[in-house]
Design an enzyme around this catalytic site. Structure first.
Site, PDB file in Angstrom:
ATOM      1  N   CYS A 178     -43.087  -7.437  88.016  1.00 41.16           N
ATOM      2  CA  CYS A 178     -42.319  -6.241  87.982  1.00 41.16           C
ATOM      3  C   CYS A 178     -42.702  -5.179  88.881  1.00 41.16           C
ATOM      4  O   CYS A 178     -42.231  -4.220  89.164  1.00 41.16           O
ATOM      5  CB  CYS A 178     -42.287  -5.796  86.526  1.00 41.16           C
ATOM      6  SG  CYS A 178     -44.099  -5.134  86.084  1.00 41.16           S
ATOM      7  N   GLU A 186     -37.300 -11.844  82.302  1.00 39.99           N
ATOM      8  CA  GLU A 186     -37.542 -10.549  81.831  1.00 39.99           C
ATOM      9  C   GLU A 186     -37.997  -9.682  82.987  1.00 39.99           C
ATOM     10  O   GLU A 186     -38.709 -10.106  83.861  1.00 39.99           O
ATOM     11  CB  GLU A 186     -38.328 -10.556  80.426  1.00 39.99           C
ATOM     12  CG  GLU A 186     -38.997  -9.152  80.065  1.00 39.99           C
ATOM     13  CD  GLU A 186     -40.116  -8.783  80.635  1.00 39.99           C
ATOM     14  OE1 GLU A 186     -40.262  -7.790  81.031  1.00 39.99           O
ATOM     15  OE2 GLU A 186     -40.878  -9.420  81.209  1.00 39.99           O
ATOM     16  N   ARG A 206     -40.095   0.754  74.908  1.00 39.86           N
ATOM     17  CA  ARG A 206     -40.194   0.156  76.024  1.00 39.86           C
ATOM     18  C   ARG A 206     -38.884  -0.788  76.364  1.00 39.86           C
ATOM     19  O   ARG A 206     -38.685  -1.600  75.724  1.00 39.86           O
ATOM     20  CB  ARG A 206     -41.543  -0.954  75.986  1.00 39.86           C
ATOM     21  CG  ARG A 206     -41.854  -1.466  77.296  1.00 39.86           C
ATOM     22  CD  ARG A 206     -43.078  -2.419  77.070  1.00 39.86           C
ATOM     23  NE  ARG A 206     -43.547  -2.822  78.502  1.00 39.86           N
ATOM     24  CZ  ARG A 206     -44.590  -3.365  78.570  1.00 39.86           C
ATOM     25  NH1 ARG A 206     -45.806  -2.965  77.670  1.00 39.86           N
ATOM     26  NH2 ARG A 206     -45.168  -3.575  79.632  1.00 39.86           N
ATOM     27  N   ARG A 259     -36.631  -3.061  78.482  1.00 37.51           N
ATOM     28  CA  ARG A 259     -36.679  -4.389  79.426  1.00 37.51           C
ATOM     29  C   ARG A 259     -35.318  -4.789  79.641  1.00 37.51           C
ATOM     30  O   ARG A 259     -34.313  -4.758  78.728  1.00 37.51           O
ATOM     31  CB  ARG A 259     -37.510  -5.305  78.838  1.00 37.51           C
ATOM     32  CG  ARG A 259     -38.969  -5.047  78.762  1.00 37.51           C
ATOM     33  CD  ARG A 259     -39.424  -5.111  80.319  1.00 37.51           C
ATOM     34  NE  ARG A 259     -40.895  -4.780  80.364  1.00 37.51           N
ATOM     35  CZ  ARG A 259     -41.575  -3.706  80.538  1.00 37.51           C
ATOM     36  NH1 ARG A 259     -40.721  -2.726  80.657  1.00 37.51           N
ATOM     37  NH2 ARG A 259     -42.873  -3.523  80.633  1.00 37.51           N
TER      38      ARG A 259
END
Length: 193
Positions: A89, A127, A171, A173
């Site tokens: 990421c 993800e 959070r 995603r």
């Protein structure tokens, strides 16, 4: 029916833990291999889950149709039905230069696409950070979806927040969920509640 899965960029085992919890409740999932480059993550993962299945560090060492077929030291994967992966990421996150697909870690999505093309699993779930949507005014996300579609998969994007699923944090995603085009009637994607 058992789905055999491959856990790429496994870190300390988020996808693996979810797969094992699902399998305890419903059955039907079996690990065939895992991969992570970080030695600390590798040690933790092995302690947490044991040594079941193939473990290797670098996804670039997986033999694909795009690889040199005569290259030594490349790994041939066993047959699997489901590819799971939280690809790096850092190139897409708010912290740092946000180089996206211009970062060597960002282009690992292309290796995932090569793996999908070569091994043709029925399904995949990937993800990454939600802020990927904003890089190059959304063009980066569009390119990634186009590559996944070109690999032969109908790709769905889910933008989810962990707190909506019982996790005590805000959070967000993005999940890329793909079904191989010739298996779309067999596997439908339920929408999140």
């Amino acid at each position: 029916m058992t789905l055999r899965y491959l856990d790429l960029f496994c870190g300390i085992g988020g996808f693996r833990l979810a797969a094992e919890q699902f399998s305890k409740k419903f059955g039907g999932l079996e690990i065939v291999g895992s991969s992570d480059l970080d030695p600390l993550c590798q040690r933790f993962y092995e302690r947490a889950f044991g040594s079941e299945g193939l473990f290797f560090s670098d996804v670039n060492n997986i033999r694909t149709d795009a690889s040199d077929r005569n290259a030594k030291g490349l790994i041939d994967l066993p047959e699997f039905d489901l590819l799971l992966g939280g690809f790096p990421c850092q190139p897409f996150a708010n912290i740092g230069p946000r180089s996206g697909l211009h970062d060597p870690r960002g282009i690992l999505i292309f290796k995932i696409c090569d793996i999908l093309k070569s091994y043709r699993p029925k399904l995949f779930v990937l993800e990454n950070v939600q802020k990927m949507r904003n890089i190059e005014k959304g063009e980066t996300l569009g390119k990634i979806v186009a590559y996944l579609e070109e690999a032969g998969y109908r790709t769905h994007i889910l933008d989810l927040c962990a707190s909506n699923y019982g996790v005590p944090q805000q959070r967000r995603r993005i999940f890329f969920c793909g079904v191989r085009r010739d298996r779309e009637k067999e596997y439908s994607l339920p929408l999140p509640r």
